[in-house]
Design a protein around this motif. Structure first.
Motif, PDB file in Angstrom:
ATOM      1  N   GLY A 132      35.832  44.934  33.994  1.00 18.01           N
ATOM      2  CA  GLY A 132      36.248  44.591  32.474  1.00 18.01           C
ATOM      3  C   GLY A 132      37.655  45.161  31.948  1.00 18.01           C
ATOM      4  N   GLY A 133      37.819  45.300  30.744  1.00 23.05           N
ATOM      5  CA  GLY A 133      39.080  45.896  30.127  1.00 23.05           C
ATOM      6  C   GLY A 133      40.447  44.653  30.647  1.00 23.05           C
ATOM      7  N   GLU A 134      41.637  45.567  30.889  1.00 19.25           N
ATOM      8  CA  GLU A 134      42.909  44.518  30.855  1.00 19.25           C
ATOM      9  C   GLU A 134      42.501  43.532  32.198  1.00 19.25           C
ATOM     10  N   ILE A 135      41.912  43.830  33.434  1.00 13.75           N
ATOM     11  CA  ILE A 135      41.912  43.109  34.334  1.00 13.75           C
ATOM     12  C   ILE A 135      41.044  41.904  34.072  1.00 13.75           C
ATOM     13  N   LEU A 136      39.899  42.118  33.182  1.00 13.53           N
ATOM     14  CA  LEU A 136      39.140  40.805  32.956  1.00 13.53           C
ATOM     15  C   LEU A 136      40.130  39.703  32.098  1.00 13.53           C
ATOM     16  N   ASP A 137      41.072  40.435  31.197  1.00 12.54           N
ATOM     17  CA  ASP A 137      41.940  39.625  30.262  1.00 12.54           C
ATOM     18  C   ASP A 137      42.986  38.679  31.296  1.00 12.54           C
ATOM     19  N   GLU A 138      43.441  39.426  32.514  1.00 18.47           N
ATOM     20  CA  GLU A 138      44.203  38.716  33.185  1.00 18.47           C
ATOM     21  C   GLU A 138      43.721  37.599  33.963  1.00 18.47           C
ATOM     22  N   VAL A 139      42.344  37.946  34.379  1.00 20.68           N
ATOM     23  CA  VAL A 139      41.737  36.861  35.213  1.00 20.68           C
ATOM     24  C   VAL A 139      41.595  35.633  34.076  1.00 20.68           C
TER      25      VAL A 139
END
Ligand SMILES: NC(=O)c1ccc[n+]([C@@H]2O[C@H](COP(=O)([O-])OP(=O)(O)OC[C@H]3O[C@@H](n4cnc5c(N)ncnc54)[C@H](OP(=O)(O)O)[C@@H]3O)[C@@H](O)[C@H]2O)c1
Length: 296
Positions: free
Chosen positions: A179-186
């Motif tokens: 989740g978090g930032e990495i989800l947003d990047e994907v």
């Protein structure tokens, strides 16, 4: 486990203060009057974080107690690829992610219990597998040992640049463990009709502030994509099918596994915390008894 320590509605009731922590485990039968289980046998089920589990026949059924076949995998593999994390990877990727050969599958927590099987299974199904993990050692392992096509070290910096480099046609399936930032990047790198499997959000479990939701969710609209949650227990009646397939992959060498065993009941809190610092390398296992090898 971390989620089960919180009050509130979830997919399963929380563990109360003073209760035995719920946990999948492998144990050896010490004494039994049950027709199906004999002393000496190795069994798996929801045995809890404890040295001895005492179960009535009804509790054994509720705990999903089954004999394990050590010809298919070692006891620790029965907690990993052939156990709950492997089942999560199998049904999350294949049923929810629905990958097709040639597509690009990205998985976060790539060197962890669930992640290691997701990436390898994606490769076995003819997809490109791109991992996201913390640190060079984990990234090198999933690429060099497990055969992922690439791995992005999120602790070294730019996930966006890594996704651009390794997913030039976009991300078809994202298996999200963090989740978090990495989800947003994907989300910012989706291919058309992408599928996002919401398996977990470990970056958010210890928050004292509200969970960070995805800022880039409108990418789902633009790419006609979907995002779907999954809970492994929903697939319990199909576990035998997955165990058979994954055990075959282990046997013929198409799949590898790594477990990280911490010895000592008293080290449970320290061991649990390793999941949040990333100190575990592979499926984290707490060994509370001296002898768990062999079976009768
Ligand atoms: N939906 C279900 O039915 C189901 C079933 C099982 C598990 N899960 C979920 O699946 C996920 C993986 O579980 P697992 O048992 O396989 O654990 P794991 O991946 O073996 O261990 C957790 C890993 O998460 C990574 N991590 C920790 N904090 C992070 C952060 N802030 N940002 C990014 N990565 C972070 C660490 O790896 P790095 O060193 O790479 O950071 C750590 O090793 C968890 O979210 C879990 O809750 C869901």
């Amino acid at each position: 486990m971390r989620g089960w320590m919180n009050e509130g509605k979830s997919y399963i009731p929380p563990v109360g203060i003073g209760e035995v922590m719920r946990a999948g485990g492998i144990g050896r039968v010490v004494a039994s009057t049950h027709a199906k289980f004999a002393p000496g046998q190795l069994v798996s089920g929801s045995l809890g974080v404890q040295s001895y589990a005492t179960l009535t026949a009804e509790q054994a059924a509720r705990a999903g107690l089954v004999k394990i076949d050590t010809r298919l995998g070692t006891p620790t593999q029965w907690l990993n690829v052939l156990g709950m994390p492997g089942m999560t990877a199998y049904f999350g990727l294949l049923d929810v992610g629905q990958p097709r050969a040639g597509e690009t599958v990205v998985v976060s927590g790539a060197a962890g219990a669930v992640g290691q099987t997701v990436g390898q299974l994606a490769r076995i199904k003819g997809c490109r597998a791109v991992g996201i993990a913390g640190g060079r050692a984990k990234c090198d392992w999933v690429v060099n040992e497990l055969g992922f096509d690439a791995c992005i070290d999120y602790k070294a910096g730019n996930v966006r640049a890594g996704l651009k480099e390794h997913c030039p046609k976009g991300v078809d399936v994202y298996f999200d463990n963090v989740g978090g930032e990495i989800l947003d990047e994907v989300l910012a790198r989706l291919a058309m009709k992408a599928r996002i499997v919401i398996c977990g959000a470990i970056s958010q479990y210890n928050n004292t502030t509200p969970v960070q939701g995805p800022r880039n969710y409108l990418s789902l609209l633009v790419h006609r994509a979907r995002m779907q949650g999954m809970v492994v227990f929903d697939y319990a009646d199909r576990f035998p099918q997955a165990v058979t397939e994954l055990a075959t992959c282990l046997k013929d060498g198409r799949m590898k596994s790594r477990e990280d065993v911490v010895h000592g009941f008293d080290r449970f809190p320290e061991a649990l915390n390793r999941l949040f610092t990333g100190e575990n390398f592979g499926k984290l296992v707490l060994q509370v008894a001296d002898d768990v090898t062999g079976s009768r």
